[in-house]
Design a protein around this motif. Structure first.
Motif, PDB file in Angstrom:
ATOM      1  N   GLU A  22       0.834  -1.198   0.000  1.00 52.65           N
ATOM      2  CA  GLU A  22       0.000   0.000   0.000  1.00 52.65           C
ATOM      3  C   GLU A  22       0.873   1.254   0.000  1.00 52.65           C
ATOM      4  OE1 GLU A  22      -3.647   1.960   2.570  1.00 52.65           O
ATOM      5  OE2 GLU A  22      -3.030  -0.099   2.971  1.00 52.65           O
ATOM      6  N   LEU A  23       1.913   1.228   0.785  1.00 52.92           N
ATOM      7  CA  LEU A  23       2.826   2.355   0.879  1.00 52.92           C
ATOM      8  C   LEU A  23       3.495   2.637  -0.468  1.00 52.92           C
ATOM      9  CD1 LEU A  23       3.855   4.354   2.948  1.00 52.92           C
ATOM     10  CD2 LEU A  23       5.633   2.735   3.576  1.00 52.92           C
ATOM     11  N   ARG A  24       3.882   1.577  -1.154  1.00 51.49           N
ATOM     12  CA  ARG A  24       4.524   1.717  -2.460  1.00 51.49           C
ATOM     13  C   ARG A  24       3.575   2.412  -3.457  1.00 51.49           C
ATOM     14  NH1 ARG A  24       5.741  -3.390  -2.946  1.00 51.49           N
ATOM     15  NH2 ARG A  24       3.944  -3.908  -4.173  1.00 51.49           N
ATOM     16  N   ALA A  25       2.322   1.992  -3.474  1.00 53.50           N
ATOM     17  CA  ALA A  25       1.336   2.579  -4.386  1.00 53.50           C
ATOM     18  C   ALA A  25       1.024   4.021  -4.016  1.00 53.50           C
ATOM     19  CB  ALA A  25       0.058   1.747  -4.373  1.00 53.50           C
ATOM     20  N   LEU A  26       0.877   4.282  -2.737  1.00 56.53           N
ATOM     21  CA  LEU A  26       0.571   5.641  -2.287  1.00 56.53           C
ATOM     22  C   LEU A  26       1.709   6.608  -2.611  1.00 56.53           C
ATOM     23  CD1 LEU A  26      -1.076   4.776   1.135  1.00 56.53           C
ATOM     24  CD2 LEU A  26      -2.237   5.701  -0.881  1.00 56.53           C
ATOM     25  N   ARG A  27       2.927   6.137  -2.456  1.00 55.71           N
ATOM     26  CA  ARG A  27       4.075   6.985  -2.788  1.00 55.71           C
ATOM     27  C   ARG A  27       4.145   7.256  -4.287  1.00 55.71           C
ATOM     28  NH1 ARG A  27       8.359   4.305   1.444  1.00 55.71           N
ATOM     29  NH2 ARG A  27       7.906   5.716   3.167  1.00 55.71           N
ATOM     30  N   ALA A  28       3.738   6.286  -5.093  1.00 57.50           N
ATOM     31  CA  ALA A  28       3.709   6.480  -6.543  1.00 57.50           C
ATOM     32  C   ALA A  28       2.670   7.545  -6.912  1.00 57.50           C
ATOM     33  CB  ALA A  28       3.395   5.171  -7.256  1.00 57.50           C
ATOM     34  N   ILE A  29       1.518   7.500  -6.255  1.00 59.11           N
ATOM     35  CA  ILE A  29       0.478   8.506  -6.501  1.00 59.11           C
ATOM     36  C   ILE A  29       0.981   9.883  -6.086  1.00 59.11           C
ATOM     37  CG2 ILE A  29      -1.829   9.316  -5.872  1.00 59.11           C
ATOM     38  CD1 ILE A  29      -2.580   6.335  -5.416  1.00 59.11           C
ATOM     39  N   LYS A  30       1.590   9.950  -4.907  1.00 59.05           N
ATOM     40  CA  LYS A  30       2.090  11.234  -4.406  1.00 59.05           C
ATOM     41  C   LYS A  30       3.153  11.802  -5.351  1.00 59.05           C
ATOM     42  CE  LYS A  30       4.090  13.588  -0.461  1.00 59.05           C
ATOM     43  NZ  LYS A  30       4.532  13.514   0.914  1.00 59.05           N
ATOM     44  N   ALA A  31       4.040  10.953  -5.834  1.00 61.11           N
ATOM     45  CA  ALA A  31       5.090  11.399  -6.749  1.00 61.11           C
ATOM     46  C   ALA A  31       4.472  11.940  -8.045  1.00 61.11           C
ATOM     47  CB  ALA A  31       6.043  10.255  -7.060  1.00 61.11           C
ATOM     48  N   ALA A  32       3.453  11.256  -8.549  1.00 59.97           N
ATOM     49  CA  ALA A  32       2.801  11.705  -9.782  1.00 59.97           C
ATOM     50  C   ALA A  32       2.097  13.045  -9.570  1.00 59.97           C
ATOM     51  CB  ALA A  32       1.801  10.651 -10.257  1.00 59.97           C
ATOM     52  N   VAL A  33       1.453  13.215  -8.420  1.00 61.15           N
ATOM     53  CA  VAL A  33       0.778  14.477  -8.100  1.00 61.15           C
ATOM     54  C   VAL A  33       1.795  15.606  -8.029  1.00 61.15           C
ATOM     55  CG1 VAL A  33      -0.459  15.736  -6.291  1.00 61.15           C
ATOM     56  CG2 VAL A  33      -1.216  13.449  -6.939  1.00 61.15           C
ATOM     57  N   LEU A  34       2.889  15.375  -7.325  1.00 61.66           N
ATOM     58  CA  LEU A  34       3.922  16.403  -7.206  1.00 61.66           C
ATOM     59  C   LEU A  34       4.541  16.741  -8.559  1.00 61.66           C
ATOM     60  CD1 LEU A  34       5.718  15.334  -3.903  1.00 61.66           C
ATOM     61  CD2 LEU A  34       4.235  17.302  -4.264  1.00 61.66           C
ATOM     62  N   LEU A  35       4.723  15.732  -9.384  1.00 63.23           N
ATOM     63  CA  LEU A  35       5.292  15.947 -10.712  1.00 63.23           C
ATOM     64  C   LEU A  35       4.380  16.841 -11.550  1.00 63.23           C
ATOM     65  CD1 LEU A  35       7.760  15.007 -12.352  1.00 63.23           C
ATOM     66  CD2 LEU A  35       6.322  13.217 -13.298  1.00 63.23           C
ATOM     67  N   VAL A  36       3.088  16.582 -11.502  1.00 67.26           N
ATOM     68  CA  VAL A  36       2.145  17.392 -12.268  1.00 67.26           C
ATOM     69  C   VAL A  36       2.072  18.808 -11.704  1.00 67.26           C
ATOM     70  CG1 VAL A  36      -0.311  17.688 -12.826  1.00 67.26           C
ATOM     71  CG2 VAL A  36       0.761  15.453 -13.053  1.00 67.26           C
ATOM     72  N   LYS A  37       2.063  18.928 -10.391  1.00 70.64           N
ATOM     73  CA  LYS A  37       1.960  20.250  -9.765  1.00 70.64           C
ATOM     74  C   LYS A  37       3.173  21.131 -10.065  1.00 70.64           C
ATOM     75  CE  LYS A  37       0.362  20.868  -5.649  1.00 70.64           C
ATOM     76  NZ  LYS A  37       0.094  20.752  -4.214  1.00 70.64           N
ATOM     77  N   THR A  38       4.330  20.524 -10.146  1.00 70.78           N
ATOM     78  CA  THR A  38       5.555  21.302 -10.348  1.00 70.78           C
ATOM     79  C   THR A  38       6.018  21.339 -11.801  1.00 70.78           C
ATOM     80  OG1 THR A  38       6.930  19.387  -9.834  1.00 70.78           O
ATOM     81  CG2 THR A  38       6.378  20.865  -8.011  1.00 70.78           C
ATOM     82  N   SER A  39       5.265  20.688 -12.687  1.00 72.16           N
ATOM     83  CA  SER A  39       5.669  20.660 -14.091  1.00 72.16           C
ATOM     84  C   SER A  39       5.532  22.052 -14.705  1.00 72.16           C
ATOM     85  CB  SER A  39       4.819  19.663 -14.875  1.00 72.16           C
ATOM     86  OG  SER A  39       3.494  20.131 -14.962  1.00 72.16           O
ATOM     87  N   GLU A  40       6.265  22.246 -15.775  1.00 72.68           N
ATOM     88  CA  GLU A  40       6.243  23.525 -16.462  1.00 72.68           C
ATOM     89  C   GLU A  40       4.834  23.756 -17.011  1.00 72.68           C
ATOM     90  OE1 GLU A  40       8.702  25.454 -20.077  1.00 72.68           O
ATOM     91  OE2 GLU A  40       9.797  24.106 -18.737  1.00 72.68           O
TER      92      GLU A  40
END
Length: 150
Positions: A22-40
Motif C-alpha cells: 500500500e505504501l509503495r502505491a501511495l508513494r507512486a500517486i504522491k510522486a505523480a501528483v507532485l510531478l504534475v503540480k511542479t511541471s512547467e
C-alpha cells in the motif's frame, strides 16, 4: 478534501501499519501528483478532473504492466502491480460494468445517428466525454465496434 491530503494521510497510516504494498502505491500517486503540480505550465493546484485523469493514467500503466508481466510469466512482478492497482482504484470513482457501458453506448449511438463502423469516430468522441472516468477507453472502443458491426 484534496487527493494530495488524502494520500498524505493514507501514507502515514500505511507506515504505521507497515503495509509495504500500500505504501509503495501511495508513494507512486504522491510522486505523480507532485510531478504534475511542479511541471512547467502547471498551475500548482490540481482540479478534481485533473486528479481523476492522473489516477486513471496510473491505473492504466499498472494494467498494461500487469498484462506484460503475465505474458512473460513474471508472477512476482505481476503481483506487485496488482497490489498497487488495487490501492489506486480505491481513489477512483466506481467503474461501470459492461452492461451499464453497453446501455450508455446504445443511447449515444442512437443520439449521434451512427449506423456503421465508419461512424465510430463520432460515437467515440461523444462516449469518451460522457463516460470519462467511469469506463476504460479500451472497453468502450471494443463495445462501440461490436455494436456498430451488428
Amino acid at each position: 478534501m484534496s487527493l494530495e491530503k488524502n494520500i498524505n494521510d493514507a501514507i502515514k497510516t500505511a507506515m504505521l501499519a507497515k503495509a509495504e504494498a500500500e505504501l509503495r502505491a501511495l508513494r507512486a500517486i504522491k510522486a505523480a501528483v507532485l510531478l504534475v503540480k511542479t511541471s512547467e505550465g502547471g498551475s500548482g493546484e490540481l482540479t478534481e478532473a485533473d486528479e481523476q485523469k492522473l489516477l486513471q493514467k496510473l491505473a492504466k500503466q499498472r494494467k498494461d504492466s500487469l498484462e506484460i508481466f503475465r505474458q512473460q510469466n513474471r508472477e512476482d512482478l505481476a503481483k506487485k502491480e496488482e497490489e498497487e492497482l488495487a490501492v489506486i482504484e480505491r481513489y477512483l470513482p466506481k467503474q461501470m460494468d459492461e452492461a451499464e457501458i453497453r446501455a450508455a453506448l446504445t443511447d449515444i449511438i442512437a443520439a449521434t445517428g451512427a449506423s456503421s463502423p465508419a461512424d465510430m469516430g463520432k460515437v467515440m468522441g461523444a462516449a469518451t466525454k460522457q463516460l470519462a472516468g467511469k469506463a476504460d477507453g479500451k472497453t468502450i472502443s471494443a463495445l462501440v465496434k461490436e455494436l456498430l458491426t451488428k
